[in-house]
Design a protein around this motif. Structure first.
Motif, PDB file in Angstrom:
ATOM      1  N   ASP A 129       0.879  -1.171   0.000  1.00 48.15           N
ATOM      2  CA  ASP A 129       0.000   0.000   0.000  1.00 48.15           C
ATOM      3  C   ASP A 129       0.914   1.217   0.000  1.00 48.15           C
ATOM      4  O   ASP A 129       1.431   1.627   1.045  1.00 48.15           O
ATOM      5  N   SER A 130       1.130   1.780  -1.186  1.00 48.79           N
ATOM      6  CA  SER A 130       2.093   2.874  -1.331  1.00 48.79           C
ATOM      7  C   SER A 130       1.623   4.181  -0.699  1.00 48.79           C
ATOM      8  O   SER A 130       2.411   5.118  -0.575  1.00 48.79           O
ATOM      9  N   GLY A 131       0.394   4.243  -0.240  1.00 47.78           N
ATOM     10  CA  GLY A 131      -0.126   5.456   0.390  1.00 47.78           C
ATOM     11  C   GLY A 131       0.120   5.507   1.889  1.00 47.78           C
ATOM     12  O   GLY A 131      -0.237   6.489   2.539  1.00 47.78           O
ATOM     13  N   HIS A 132       0.723   4.470   2.442  1.00 48.50           N
ATOM     14  CA  HIS A 132       0.948   4.416   3.888  1.00 48.50           C
ATOM     15  C   HIS A 132       2.377   3.983   4.222  1.00 48.50           C
ATOM     16  O   HIS A 132       3.060   3.392   3.404  1.00 48.50           O
ATOM     17  N   SER A 133       2.788   4.260   5.447  1.00 46.35           N
ATOM     18  CA  SER A 133       4.095   3.860   5.972  1.00 46.35           C
ATOM     19  C   SER A 133       3.893   3.088   7.250  1.00 46.35           C
ATOM     20  O   SER A 133       2.879   3.247   7.938  1.00 46.35           O
ATOM     21  N   TRP A 134       4.891   2.283   7.599  1.00 46.69           N
ATOM     22  CA  TRP A 134       4.972   1.614   8.889  1.00 46.69           C
ATOM     23  C   TRP A 134       3.726   0.779   9.193  1.00 46.69           C
ATOM     24  O   TRP A 134       3.212   0.791  10.303  1.00 46.69           O
ATOM     25  N   LEU A 135       3.253   0.014   8.239  1.00 46.37           N
ATOM     26  CA  LEU A 135       2.068  -0.819   8.475  1.00 46.37           C
ATOM     27  C   LEU A 135       2.410  -2.094   9.235  1.00 46.37           C
ATOM     28  O   LEU A 135       1.565  -2.657   9.912  1.00 46.37           O
ATOM     29  N   GLN A 136       3.657  -2.573   9.129  1.00 45.44           N
ATOM     30  CA  GLN A 136       4.102  -3.762   9.853  1.00 45.44           C
ATOM     31  C   GLN A 136       4.880  -3.401  11.108  1.00 45.44           C
ATOM     32  O   GLN A 136       5.012  -4.215  12.014  1.00 45.44           O
ATOM     33  N   THR A 137       5.428  -2.202  11.144  1.00 42.09           N
ATOM     34  CA  THR A 137       6.241  -1.759  12.271  1.00 42.09           C
ATOM     35  C   THR A 137       6.051  -0.266  12.450  1.00 42.09           C
ATOM     36  O   THR A 137       5.742   0.441  11.497  1.00 42.09           O
ATOM     37  N   ASP A 138       6.238   0.229  13.647  1.00 41.08           N
ATOM     38  CA  ASP A 138       6.158   1.668  13.881  1.00 41.08           C
ATOM     39  C   ASP A 138       7.567   2.231  13.796  1.00 41.08           C
ATOM     40  O   ASP A 138       8.345   2.127  14.739  1.00 41.08           O
ATOM     41  N   GLY A 139       7.896   2.806  12.664  1.00 40.95           N
ATOM     42  CA  GLY A 139       9.243   3.289  12.443  1.00 40.95           C
ATOM     43  C   GLY A 139       9.444   4.764  12.681  1.00 40.95           C
ATOM     44  O   GLY A 139      10.526   5.283  12.457  1.00 40.95           O
ATOM     45  N   ARG A 140       8.427   5.457  13.151  1.00 41.34           N
ATOM     46  CA  ARG A 140       8.556   6.915  13.308  1.00 41.34           C
ATOM     47  C   ARG A 140       9.684   7.301  14.241  1.00 41.34           C
ATOM     48  O   ARG A 140      10.432   8.228  13.973  1.00 41.34           O
ATOM     49  N   GLU A 141       9.853   6.591  15.357  1.00 38.68           N
ATOM     50  CA  GLU A 141      10.916   6.927  16.305  1.00 38.68           C
ATOM     51  C   GLU A 141      12.291   6.559  15.769  1.00 38.68           C
ATOM     52  O   GLU A 141      13.267   7.236  16.020  1.00 38.68           O
ATOM     53  N   ALA A 142      12.366   5.468  15.017  1.00 39.49           N
ATOM     54  CA  ALA A 142      13.661   4.984  14.517  1.00 39.49           C
ATOM     55  C   ALA A 142      14.245   5.878  13.431  1.00 39.49           C
ATOM     56  O   ALA A 142      15.435   5.864  13.204  1.00 39.49           O
ATOM     57  N   VAL A 143      13.403   6.633  12.770  1.00 40.15           N
ATOM     58  CA  VAL A 143      13.900   7.451  11.664  1.00 40.15           C
ATOM     59  C   VAL A 143      13.602   8.933  11.882  1.00 40.15           C
ATOM     60  O   VAL A 143      13.280   9.650  10.959  1.00 40.15           O
ATOM     61  N   LYS A 144      13.769   9.397  13.098  1.00 38.61           N
ATOM     62  CA  LYS A 144      13.593  10.812  13.385  1.00 38.61           C
ATOM     63  C   LYS A 144      14.489  11.624  12.457  1.00 38.61           C
ATOM     64  O   LYS A 144      15.643  11.283  12.236  1.00 38.61           O
ATOM     65  N   GLY A 145      13.934  12.672  11.946  1.00 43.81           N
ATOM     66  CA  GLY A 145      14.699  13.511  11.052  1.00 43.81           C
ATOM     67  C   GLY A 145      14.638  13.055   9.605  1.00 43.81           C
ATOM     68  O   GLY A 145      15.052  13.773   8.712  1.00 43.81           O
ATOM     69  N   HIS A 146      14.090  11.862   9.374  1.00 43.47           N
ATOM     70  CA  HIS A 146      13.948  11.392   8.009  1.00 43.47           C
ATOM     71  C   HIS A 146      12.780  12.115   7.359  1.00 43.47           C
ATOM     72  O   HIS A 146      11.709  12.209   7.939  1.00 43.47           O
TER      73      HIS A 146
END
Length: 154
Positions: free
Chosen positions: A135-152
């Motif tokens: 689903d190219s319209g979403h991110s982190w559907l299997q994992t919550d990566g927001r904290e791991a890629v701060k600043g990305h």
């Protein structure tokens, strides 16, 4: 849509992935159905044999995640792979377990210089085929990566 496809787990355009045999966890990866082979940012240090099997030792460095280590994996091949800018490159290809969400499987992964890329790993369609729907319209559907890629920046 077929019943089989509905049962497959859904990944977003970026996910955190794990390469447990390499000791790499929560690696930010871009999901790319346009690429055939998955690739990992790694620089080959040396080739060697162990118990009659070819191996490659390589270094990985992910400055944003403060990861730098030496890894070893079974060396499958050296292949001509077309890079994102259209140039053909000769790359080492390894085979290693790859985990996305709850699903773990053996994947072929080329070692490439991805230092200019936003993601240290790219997951190609060979790894996705018959395992995931994207689903190219979403991110982190299997994992919550927001904290791991701060600043990305997405």
């Amino acid at each position: 849509m077929s019943k089989r496809r509905k049962e497959l787990p859904v990944v977003g355009w970026r996910e955190l992935v794990h390469l447990p045999e390499l000791g790499l966890h929560e690696v930010p990866a871009k999901i790319d159905t346009g690429a055939r082979t998955s690739s990992l940012h790694g620089q080959v240090v040396e080739e060697f044999e162990r118990d009659g099997e070819k191996y490659v030792r390589f270094s990985v460095e992910f400055p944003e995640q403060k990861v730098r280590q030496i890894c070893e994996a079974v060396h499958v091949d050296i292949r001509g792979i077309t890079s994102s800018n259209g140039e053909k490159q000769r790359r080492y290809v390894i085979k290693s377990p790859l985990r996305i969400g709850d699903l773990e499987f053996r994947a072929e992964i080329s070692l490439a210089d991805r230092s200019d890329m936003k993601f240290p790993m790219l997951i190609g369609r060979s790894s996705l085929r018959r395992r995931f729907v994207v689903d190219s319209g979403h991110s982190w559907l299997q994992t919550d990566g927001r904290e791991a890629v701060k600043g990305h920046k997405p």
